[in-house]
Design a protein around this motif. Structure first.
Motif, mmCIF file in Angstrom:
data_model
loop_
_atom_site.group_PDB
_atom_site.id
_atom_site.type_symbol
_atom_site.label_atom_id
_atom_site.label_comp_id
_atom_site.label_asym_id
_atom_site.label_seq_id
_atom_site.Cartn_x
_atom_site.Cartn_y
_atom_site.Cartn_z
ATOM 1 N N VAL A 168 33.586 -20.845 45.842
ATOM 2 C CA VAL A 168 33.351 -21.379 44.578
ATOM 3 C C VAL A 168 32.456 -22.563 44.741
ATOM 4 O O VAL A 168 32.886 -23.744 45.492
ATOM 5 C CB VAL A 168 34.454 -21.816 43.755
ATOM 6 C CG1 VAL A 168 34.187 -22.278 42.397
ATOM 7 C CG2 VAL A 168 35.726 -20.414 43.705
ATOM 8 N N ASP A 180 29.782 -23.146 42.248
ATOM 9 C CA ASP A 180 29.123 -23.267 40.613
ATOM 10 C C ASP A 180 30.019 -22.535 39.855
ATOM 11 O O ASP A 180 30.853 -21.896 40.195
ATOM 12 C CB ASP A 180 27.513 -23.014 40.725
ATOM 13 C CG ASP A 180 27.429 -21.681 41.292
ATOM 14 O OD1 ASP A 180 28.298 -20.520 40.744
ATOM 15 O OD2 ASP A 180 26.395 -21.093 41.953
ATOM 16 N N ASP A 181 29.451 -22.294 38.496
ATOM 17 C CA ASP A 181 30.562 -21.801 37.637
ATOM 18 C C ASP A 181 29.513 -20.151 37.147
ATOM 19 O O ASP A 181 29.959 -19.583 36.219
ATOM 20 C CB ASP A 181 30.535 -22.344 35.994
ATOM 21 C CG ASP A 181 29.362 -22.795 35.373
ATOM 22 O OD1 ASP A 181 28.161 -22.563 36.373
ATOM 23 O OD2 ASP A 181 29.117 -23.419 34.571
ATOM 24 N N ASN A 182 28.934 -19.701 38.169
ATOM 25 C CA ASN A 182 28.052 -18.477 37.936
ATOM 26 C C ASN A 182 28.821 -17.374 38.601
ATOM 27 O O ASN A 182 28.310 -16.145 38.442
ATOM 28 C CB ASN A 182 26.715 -18.463 38.243
ATOM 29 C CG ASN A 182 25.988 -19.189 37.356
ATOM 30 O OD1 ASN A 182 26.168 -19.701 36.151
ATOM 31 N ND2 ASN A 182 25.049 -20.518 38.034
ATOM 32 N N TRP A 227 34.345 -18.339 40.615
ATOM 33 C CA TRP A 227 34.777 -19.052 39.473
ATOM 34 C C TRP A 227 35.505 -18.088 38.228
ATOM 35 O O TRP A 227 36.583 -18.628 37.873
ATOM 36 C CB TRP A 227 33.492 -19.587 38.901
ATOM 37 C CG TRP A 227 33.701 -20.395 37.677
ATOM 38 C CD1 TRP A 227 33.644 -19.901 36.273
ATOM 39 C CD2 TRP A 227 34.008 -21.880 37.282
ATOM 40 N NE1 TRP A 227 33.865 -20.917 35.582
ATOM 41 C CE2 TRP A 227 33.994 -22.187 36.143
ATOM 42 C CE3 TRP A 227 34.082 -23.009 38.441
ATOM 43 C CZ2 TRP A 227 34.262 -23.528 35.735
ATOM 44 C CZ3 TRP A 227 34.226 -24.202 38.003
ATOM 45 C CH2 TRP A 227 34.568 -24.276 36.580
ATOM 46 N N LYS A 280 39.286 -18.657 37.046
ATOM 47 C CA LYS A 280 39.698 -18.858 35.569
ATOM 48 C C LYS A 280 40.613 -17.758 35.314
ATOM 49 O O LYS A 280 41.648 -17.988 34.472
ATOM 50 C CB LYS A 280 38.443 -18.535 34.712
ATOM 51 C CG LYS A 280 37.790 -19.842 34.478
ATOM 52 C CD LYS A 280 36.515 -19.571 33.611
ATOM 53 C CE LYS A 280 37.175 -19.434 32.267
ATOM 54 N NZ LYS A 280 35.743 -19.517 31.461
ATOM 55 N N LEU A 306 31.093 -31.058 38.438
ATOM 56 C CA LEU A 306 32.794 -31.084 37.712
ATOM 57 C C LEU A 306 33.194 -32.341 37.162
ATOM 58 O O LEU A 306 33.517 -32.255 35.891
ATOM 59 C CB LEU A 306 33.552 -30.609 38.900
ATOM 60 C CG LEU A 306 34.382 -29.155 39.068
ATOM 61 C CD1 LEU A 306 35.442 -29.210 40.226
ATOM 62 C CD2 LEU A 306 34.712 -28.794 37.612
ATOM 63 N N PHE A 313 30.595 -28.493 33.907
ATOM 64 C CA PHE A 313 31.290 -27.086 33.732
ATOM 65 C C PHE A 313 32.262 -26.920 32.831
ATOM 66 O O PHE A 313 33.045 -26.196 32.524
ATOM 67 C CB PHE A 313 31.744 -26.716 35.293
ATOM 68 C CG PHE A 313 30.907 -26.594 36.150
ATOM 69 C CD1 PHE A 313 29.670 -26.041 36.236
ATOM 70 C CD2 PHE A 313 31.253 -27.108 37.554
ATOM 71 C CE1 PHE A 313 28.940 -26.051 37.253
ATOM 72 C CE2 PHE A 313 30.570 -27.536 38.454
ATOM 73 C CZ PHE A 313 29.368 -26.704 38.380
ATOM 74 N N SER A 322 32.435 -23.835 30.782
ATOM 75 C CA SER A 322 32.916 -22.532 31.248
ATOM 76 C C SER A 322 34.329 -22.785 32.057
ATOM 77 O O SER A 322 34.873 -21.804 32.445
ATOM 78 C CB SER A 322 31.800 -22.361 32.194
ATOM 79 O OG SER A 322 31.287 -23.110 32.983
ATOM 80 N N ARG A 323 34.971 -23.810 31.679
ATOM 81 C CA ARG A 323 36.366 -24.153 32.372
ATOM 82 C C ARG A 323 37.263 -23.964 31.054
ATOM 83 O O ARG A 323 38.564 -24.014 31.240
ATOM 84 C CB ARG A 323 36.778 -25.706 32.368
ATOM 85 C CG ARG A 323 36.108 -26.102 33.909
ATOM 86 C CD ARG A 323 36.075 -27.596 34.208
ATOM 87 N NE ARG A 323 37.672 -27.944 34.032
ATOM 88 C CZ ARG A 323 38.027 -29.247 33.778
ATOM 89 N NH1 ARG A 323 37.035 -30.100 33.587
ATOM 90 N NH2 ARG A 323 39.064 -29.710 33.761
#
Ligand code: ZID
Length: 205
Positions: free
Chosen positions: A9, A11-13, A17, A21, A46, A51, A54-55
């Motif tokens: 992990v 990034d959030d892509n 990730w 979640k 972070l 993010f 997207s969190r």
């Protein structure tokens, strides 16, 4: 609750990730392993709230990452790290990022984990990370991400990736047999749909 370690992990892509979640939404405590050269940018993004959107979990709360471990899964142990990598500015700022050292750090910090996710891209190595990390206890599960190019020709899926996935699937079968019998650990690999992650873009998918 369960404790999960998600390797890959930064990034959030990516899948890592998204899986983190889902696990967080299901009540798991989240630990992640982040590629050493990507660590600073990931941590600062972070921290700066980049993010935050997207969190958001289904209940409206934000996913918390309990701890981020620097990781370079190419190297099993410190002796495997070449001098130029050790001296590299991006690596010298972090420590204990070989697979074995991360396993030890997680053990020291938390004792054990229940779930291991291998969501690393770019390499034929490091499949065995699975067996090492959850070695300590009976029970638990490990998943990784594969792709059908392991068994059929998919034009463009090059750079050794198809062989890496074939090896991953073979390792998964062997580990599932061994870890399943010895320690009741489930070992699976998932062939998920296409996702425009950093790794996928890099190989033109
Ligand atoms: P990602 O770039 O988000 O995640 C990979 C992570 O690995 C990144 O955070 C890297 O920093 C990290 N990393 C790389 N090298 C190292 C290292 N040496 N040590 C530590 N960390 C490292 O990409 P992702 O989410 O796509 O990849 C996660 C896994 O999913 C990989 O094993 C992929 O091969 C697998 N996967 C992804 C896709 C996809 O579409 N994104 C598919 C199948 C499997 C796929 O390619 N139709 C067409 C294509 C596909 C599926 C269906």
């Amino acid at each position: 609750g369960k404790r999960a370690f998600i390797a890959g992990v930064a990034d959030d892509n990516g899948y890592g990730w998204a899986i983190a979640k889902s696990l967080a939404a299901a009540g798991a405590e989240i630990l992640v392993g982040t590629w050493v050269p990507a660590l600073n940018i990931f941590e600062s993004s972070l921290r700066r709230g980049k993010f935050d959107e997207s969190r958001v979990l289904p209940d409206g709360s934000l996913m918390e990452i309990t701890k981020i471990y620097p990781l370079d899964a190419v190297y099993d142990k410190p002796e495997d790290v070449p001098e130029d990598v050790k001296a590299n500015k991006r690596y010298a700022g972090s420590s204990k990022w070989t697979v074995q050292e991360v396993v030890e750090s997680v053990k020291e910090d938390f004792g054990s984990i229940d779930i291991l996710v291998h969501s690393l891209a770019n390499g034929p190595e490091s499949q065995v990370i699975g067996s090492k990390l959850i070695d300590s206890d009976a029970g638990g599960s490990s998943i990784s991400l594969t792709y059908i190019a392991s068994e059929r020709i998919i034009p463009g899926y090059g750079g050794g990736m198809s062989s890496a996935k074939a090896a991953l699937e073979s390792d998964t079968r062997v580990l599932a047999f061994e870890a399943g019998r010895k320690r009741r650990i489930r070992v699976n690999t998932i062939s998920a749909g296409p996702l425009r992650s950093r790794a996928a873009k890099a190989i033109g998918f």
